[in-house]
Design a protein around this motif. Structure first.
Motif, PDB file in Angstrom:
ATOM      1  N   GLY A   1       0.824  -1.201   0.000  1.00  0.00           N
ATOM      2  CA  GLY A   1       0.000   0.000   0.000  1.00  0.00           C
ATOM      3  C   GLY A   1       0.858   1.251   0.000  1.00  0.00           C
TER       4      GLY A   1
ATOM      5  N   ASP B   1      -2.832   4.100   0.586  1.00  0.00           N
ATOM      6  CA  ASP B   1      -3.487   4.355  -0.706  1.00  0.00           C
ATOM      7  C   ASP B   1      -4.447   5.537  -0.613  1.00  0.00           C
ATOM      8  OD1 ASP B   1      -2.184   2.355  -2.141  1.00  0.00           O
ATOM      9  OD2 ASP B   1      -3.620   0.830  -1.488  1.00  0.00           O
TER      10      ASP B   1
ATOM     11  N   LYS C   1      -8.634   0.418  -5.114  1.00  0.00           N
ATOM     12  CA  LYS C   1      -7.619  -0.480  -4.564  1.00  0.00           C
ATOM     13  C   LYS C   1      -8.215  -1.506  -3.603  1.00  0.00           C
ATOM     14  CE  LYS C   1      -3.799   1.376  -6.320  1.00  0.00           C
ATOM     15  NZ  LYS C   1      -2.765   0.625  -7.095  1.00  0.00           N
TER      16      LYS C   1
ATOM     17  N   GLY D   1      -5.481  -2.808   5.904  1.00  0.00           N
ATOM     18  CA  GLY D   1      -5.120  -1.397   5.806  1.00  0.00           C
ATOM     19  C   GLY D   1      -5.556  -0.620   7.037  1.00  0.00           C
TER      20      GLY D   1
END
Length: 409
Positions: free
Chosen positions: A291, A332, A365, A384
């Motif tokens: 990422g 991201d 993403k 994430g």
């Protein structure tokens, strides 16, 4: 007639003998010692050469005693011979020409003595030999030989290529890349530099991947943030330089270089390592997922050696430390609020189109299915979120070894 002639010759010789005895200097009584020299015999039968070889030359010339003027007398052949013998025995030897042994020249080096202000001057010819205008041995004179650099750097441009840049302190990360620097030498020992580096390999270390695989744990972002590329500007100083010989007849010029600067670097972090995905009884190898964690402030310090061959080429061996902040607050482009909204929509199996997200969040993403590996990207949302849930303010030190060559023009 012959007796009268003999008596006349005897009477004429008596005054000459008396004059010769009065002209000879008086000698002190006693035998001659080591410091005195006995006078040579003045016998008319002894050759003058023998008397000169037996007589020692005086260390200091003595003044000849004054003699009264000789009264006029009738001279004959025998009297003339006696006078010549007496003059040969009493005349002092001439002083030798040139410097006397034991007396040092005025510019001879002086050896310091703690007892007296000045010790005897050296008279050794080897110590008095001059080398480049200075005495070979003199503690009061220091001879320094400072030679200029064979090739001046002032005003020159230098383009440096580092084909191999390898991280040497990688515990949780590994970096291998290539760097290109431009150096402008303002002065002989001071220069400005611009540098860029691209790490074509940046990944988690084997130790960190083993933690993820076996215990489902990985290092925090503050310790495992990866540097993709960096650019910086700074200065370079050369406090020390010299030269050395190799192959007996070639000279190389070396210098110690120290550098420092600041810039910016792009970072990323591992979200998901390489895994195997099974779909409908078929196994797909899914590559690791990284990422984008944004651009970070980058500092650079380093030092090393530069060896110059000729006027235009050099080799550089350096160690540099790239320092960058390890705070991860976005992945991201999505922050913690964005990940919480995405996770709620994923749990409810809702589309992401109507969500209120930040403008920098790249929703694509974390949405959709990879057509090649059949991997669902929505499964990466929770990973994430874990990265940005506890942001850190630490910094990372990426210490790397730089080996390259440069061209000066």
């Amino acid at each position: 007639m012959r007796p009268f002639r003999s008596i006349a010759l005897l009477v004429a010789a008596v005054p000459a003998l008396a004059f010769a005895q009065g002209a000879a200097p008086a000698q002190p009584p006693g035998s001659p010692g080591p410091e005195t020299t006995a006078p040579a015999s003045t016998s008319p039968g002894e050759p003058p050469e023998r008397s000169r070889t037996q007589r020692d030359a005086p260390a200091v010339p003595q003044a000849a005693p004054e003699t009264p003027a000789a009264p006029p007398a009738s001279r004959s052949g025998a009297a003339s011979d006696e006078d010549d013998a007496a003059s040969d025995t009493t005349a002092p030897a001439p002083a030798p020409a040139g410097p006397t042994s034991g007396i040092a020249p005025a510019d001879a080096p002086v050896l310091e003595s703690p007892e007296s202000g000045e010790a005897p001057r050296t008279t050794d010819a080897q110590q008095q030999r001059l080398v480049n205008g200075a005495p070979l041995y003199n503690p009061n004179v220091n001879v320094h030989i400072v030679q200029k650099k064979r090739f001046a750097d002032e005003g020159k441009h230098e383009l440096v290529l580092y084909p191999g840049v390898v991280q040497v302190n990688g515990k949780f990360t590994n970096h291998v890349g290539t760097a290109l620097h431009y150096v402008y030498h303002l002065q002989e020992n001071f220069a400005l530099q611009l540098g860029g580096q691209y790490n074509w390999y940046s990944d988690e270390s084997d130790f960190n991947l083993e933690l993820i695989d076996k215990v489902r744990e990985q290092a925090q972002a503050a310790s495992s943030l990866l540097l993709q590329w960096g650019a910086h500007a700074g200065v370079e100083v050369t406090p020390l330089y010299g030269k050395f010989a190799f192959f007996n007849n070639s000279l190389a010029q070396f210098s110690l270089v120290l550098s420092g600067g600041a810039g910016v670097g792009k970072t990323r972090h591992l979200i998901r390592p390489k895994v195997a995905n099974e779909v409908d009884g078929q196994t797909y190898q899914v590559p690791a997922r990284f990422g984008d964690t944004g651009n970070k402030f980058l500092g650079e310090v380093g030092g090393g050696f530069r060896v110059q061959f000729g006027e235009s080429y050099a080799i550089r061996l350096e160690v540099r430390d790239l320092i960058y902040t390890a705070r991860v607050d976005k992945v991201d482009g999505c922050n913690l609020g964005d990940f919480e909204a995405l996770e709620a929509a994923r749990a409810a199996n809702q589309p992401f189109d109507g969500l209120s997200l930040s403008g920098s969040c790249k929703v694509a993403k974390f949405d959709g299915v990879d057509p090649e590996t059949k991997k669902n990207y929505r499964e990466d949302i929770i990973l994430g979120r874990d990265l940005v849930a506890e942001p850190s303010s630490d910094v990372l030190n990426n210490v790397s070894f730089y080996a390259g060559f440069s061209m000066l023009f």
